[in-house]
Design an enzyme around this catalytic site. Structure first.
Site, PDB file in Angstrom:
ATOM      1  N   HIS A  53      15.962  75.740  42.548  1.00 23.82           N
ATOM      2  CA  HIS A  53      15.698  75.096  41.254  1.00 23.82           C
ATOM      3  C   HIS A  53      14.790  76.041  40.468  1.00 23.82           C
ATOM      4  CE1 HIS A  53      13.721  72.170  38.575  1.00 23.82           C
ATOM      5  NE2 HIS A  53      14.705  71.341  38.834  1.00 23.82           N
ATOM      6  N   ASP A 104      10.107  74.025  48.848  1.00 18.34           N
ATOM      7  CA  ASP A 104      10.315  73.059  47.768  1.00 18.34           C
ATOM      8  C   ASP A 104      10.980  71.834  48.404  1.00 18.34           C
ATOM      9  OD1 ASP A 104      11.404  71.499  45.793  1.00 18.34           O
ATOM     10  OD2 ASP A 104      12.330  73.156  44.679  1.00 18.34           O
ATOM     11  N   GLN A 120      13.802  67.479  47.030  1.00 15.61           N
ATOM     12  CA  GLN A 120      15.015  66.705  47.376  1.00 15.61           C
ATOM     13  C   GLN A 120      15.052  66.342  48.853  1.00 15.61           C
ATOM     14  OE1 GLN A 120      16.974  65.508  45.181  1.00 15.61           O
ATOM     15  NE2 GLN A 120      16.482  66.735  43.400  1.00 15.61           N
ATOM     16  N   LYS A 122      10.735  61.065  42.507  1.00 17.19           N
ATOM     17  CA  LYS A 122      12.045  61.085  43.174  1.00 17.19           C
ATOM     18  C   LYS A 122      12.033  60.244  44.449  1.00 17.19           C
ATOM     19  CE  LYS A 122      12.934  65.762  41.566  1.00 17.19           C
ATOM     20  NZ  LYS A 122      14.002  65.744  40.569  1.00 17.19           N
ATOM     21  N   CYS A 131      18.970  72.771  36.195  1.00 17.38           N
ATOM     22  CA  CYS A 131      17.825  73.686  36.340  1.00 17.38           C
ATOM     23  C   CYS A 131      18.085  74.695  37.443  1.00 17.38           C
ATOM     24  CB  CYS A 131      16.528  72.927  36.617  1.00 17.38           C
ATOM     25  SG  CYS A 131      16.083  71.798  35.319  1.00 17.38           S
TER      26      CYS A 131
HETATM   27  N1  PMP Z   1      12.938  71.367  42.990  1.00 17.93           N
HETATM   28  C1  PMP Z   1      14.051  70.654  43.154  1.00 17.93           C
HETATM   29  C2  PMP Z   1      14.984  71.001  44.288  1.00 17.93           C
HETATM   30  C3  PMP Z   1      14.343  69.610  42.279  1.00 17.93           C
HETATM   31  O1  PMP Z   1      15.465  68.906  42.425  1.00 17.93           O
HETATM   32  C4  PMP Z   1      13.439  69.308  41.239  1.00 17.93           C
HETATM   33  C5  PMP Z   1      13.703  68.180  40.269  1.00 17.93           C
HETATM   34  N2  PMP Z   1      14.938  68.232  39.639  1.00 17.93           N
HETATM   35  C6  PMP Z   1      12.287  70.082  41.130  1.00 17.93           C
HETATM   36  C7  PMP Z   1      12.064  71.095  42.016  1.00 17.93           C
HETATM   37  C8  PMP Z   1      11.281  69.829  40.049  1.00 17.93           C
HETATM   38  O2  PMP Z   1      10.676  68.617  40.203  1.00 17.93           O
HETATM   39  P1  PMP Z   1       9.713  68.030  39.044  1.00 17.93           P
HETATM   40  O3  PMP Z   1      10.536  68.075  37.786  1.00 17.93           O
HETATM   41  O4  PMP Z   1       9.438  66.640  39.487  1.00 17.93           O
HETATM   42  O5  PMP Z   1       8.521  68.892  38.970  1.00 17.93           O
END
Ligand code: PMP
Length: 409
Positions: free
Chosen positions: A123, A200, A203, A226, A366
């Site tokens: 991401h 990270d 998920q 999440k 993203c």
């Molecule tokens: N890493 C991953 C794998 C994600 O799916 C997301 C959220 N889409 C993020 C990071 C970023 O999370 P946040 O927008 O809550 O900071």
């Protein structure tokens, strides 16, 4: 519907509504999860009964607020099995956690010629902070390749990580490909080269049991929203000995020991990294979300999602003109399913689905370097949580066939 699910769905008021005159099938859980009543109540209760600033009040409300805030930290610690509550830093979310890390650990430990290893499935939150750090320092950013079915290529990983590698930053579970990575194995490879393992977990933590000690992750980031919690609260876990050596991320109230006219000293971890008034109510909300998930059981959460994937994936793979990205076998695929429907633009697909009450995400998620790697500009993404049912999957399939008919593909 199974009684267990009726009870679960009762806990989520938002799921009862109709959208465009259709039953709501909320399938965008990878973007954010819905909140059970208990979490909404916990936040409201804090503001109605206990609201005060933490750590610096001797009066009753202030002490209550502090106790609830620090209790939430202990809940997080237990939930991911960190050794010590001091290893849990509250942040705004995964993005904030990873930026904190790049700006502190990264700034202090990366030099010209060092290597940072990430993968093509990251991401942007676990990509841009390292990309910018590498640019600033003259370090080398390396990408681990993926296999044909979207898994991390372990052989390539072995090649890319060298004795020059200082940071390996990988996602625990992809937000696009439905792949869960074997972080324990990856941490072993990173550690064999004296690199730190940054994970990270945005998920992963909401969807499966996570034990940071067992994984042997050095740093682990995730978001509250999440995993049934509110937005604006997240976590950075770090091993105590690493956090203690790191400089603060931001300066101001709460994070100091002494402030003199021309120099200052810092308080102990984790508060050293929590400058200014924190997001107290939402930390408490996250604590309540953890209570909910703990009561349900993370094994059970994973099992429900697995059953949904087992039901949905084979049916999706049979739809003529539909391409699924990531593994095609449901035992290798988690609850995030990305696909394209013939040549219809993903935004048109998602708009058509919405007419049928089905909420899915469309876009690059993203993960633009991943899209480029896959050779697409965007995908549609359906992502499950434990409150989804086979009825939601059937509604998704109906929407797919109606959309195909409408676009004549
Ligand atoms: N890493 C991953 C794998 C994600 O799916 C997301 C959220 N889409 C993020 C990071 C970023 O999370 P946040 O927008 O809550 O900071």
């Amino acid at each position: 519907m199974d009684k267990k699910f009726l009870k679960i769905r009762e806990d989520f008021p938002i799921l009862k509504q109709k959208v465009n005159n259709e039953r709501l099938a909320y399938l965008d859980n990878a973007a954010t999860s819905q909140k059970p009543q208990a979490v909404l109540d916990a936040i409201m209760n804090f503001y109605q009964n206990d609201n005060a600033n933490v750590h610096r009040s001797v009066y009753t409300l202030g002490q209550r607020a502090t106790e609830e805030y620090e209790n939430a930290r202990i809940k997080v610690q237990k939930f991911i099995n960190a050794k010590d509550a001091h290893e849990i830093i509250f942040t705004k979310g995964t993005t904030d956690s990873l930026n904190l890390l790049a700006s502190t650990y990264g700034e202090e430990n990366i030099q010209k010629g060092d290597e940072i290893v990430i993968s093509y499935m990251e991401h942007h939150s676990n990509l841009i902070p390292w990309q910018q750090l590498a640019l600033e320092k003259g370090a080398i950013l390396k990408y681990i390749e993926l296999t044909a079915d979207g898994q991390l290529d372990l052989a390539d990983m072995q090649n890319k990580i060298t004795d020059k590698t200082k940071i390996v930053a990988l996602t625990h579970a992809s937000n696009v490909l439905g792949v869960t990575n074997d972080i324990k194995k990856m941490a072993k490879i990173a550690h064999a080269h004296n690199a730190v393992m940054v994970v990270d977990g945005a998920q992963a933590v909401p969807h499966m049991p996570v034990d940071v000690q067992d994984l042997n992750a050095d740093f682990y980031a995730f978001s509250g929203h999440k995993m049934l919690g509110p937005t604006g609260i997240g976590v950075l876990y770090g091993k105590k000995q690493l956090l203690e050596k790191m400089s603060p991320y931001q300066y101001g109230g709460e994070m100091i020991d002494f402030v003199k006219k021309y120099h200052s000293t810092w308080t102990e971890i984790p508060w050293k990294f929590e400058a200014g008034t924190q997001n107290i109510a939402d930390a408490i909300g996250l604590g309540k979300a953890i209570d909910y998930l703990t009561d349900l059981g993370m094994e059970q959460v994973a099992q429900i999602e697995h059953e949904l994937v087992d039901y949905a994936l084979p049916k999706l793979l049979e739809v003529p003109g539909l391409t699924v990205y990531g593994p095609k076998k449901s035992n290798k695929h988690n609850g995030v399913i990305s696909f394209n429907l013939a040549n219809i633009h993903p935004h048109d697909v998602a708009t058509a689905f919405d007419m049928d009450g089905v909420s899915v995400r469309a876009g690059h998620h993203c993960a633009q370097p991943l899209m480029e790697y896959l050779g697409v500009s965007a995908t549609v993404r359906a992502s499950f949580y434990f409150y989804n049912t086979k009825e939601d999957v059937d509604q998704l399939l109906r929407a797919i066939f109606e959309t195909k008919e409408f676009f004549k593909v």
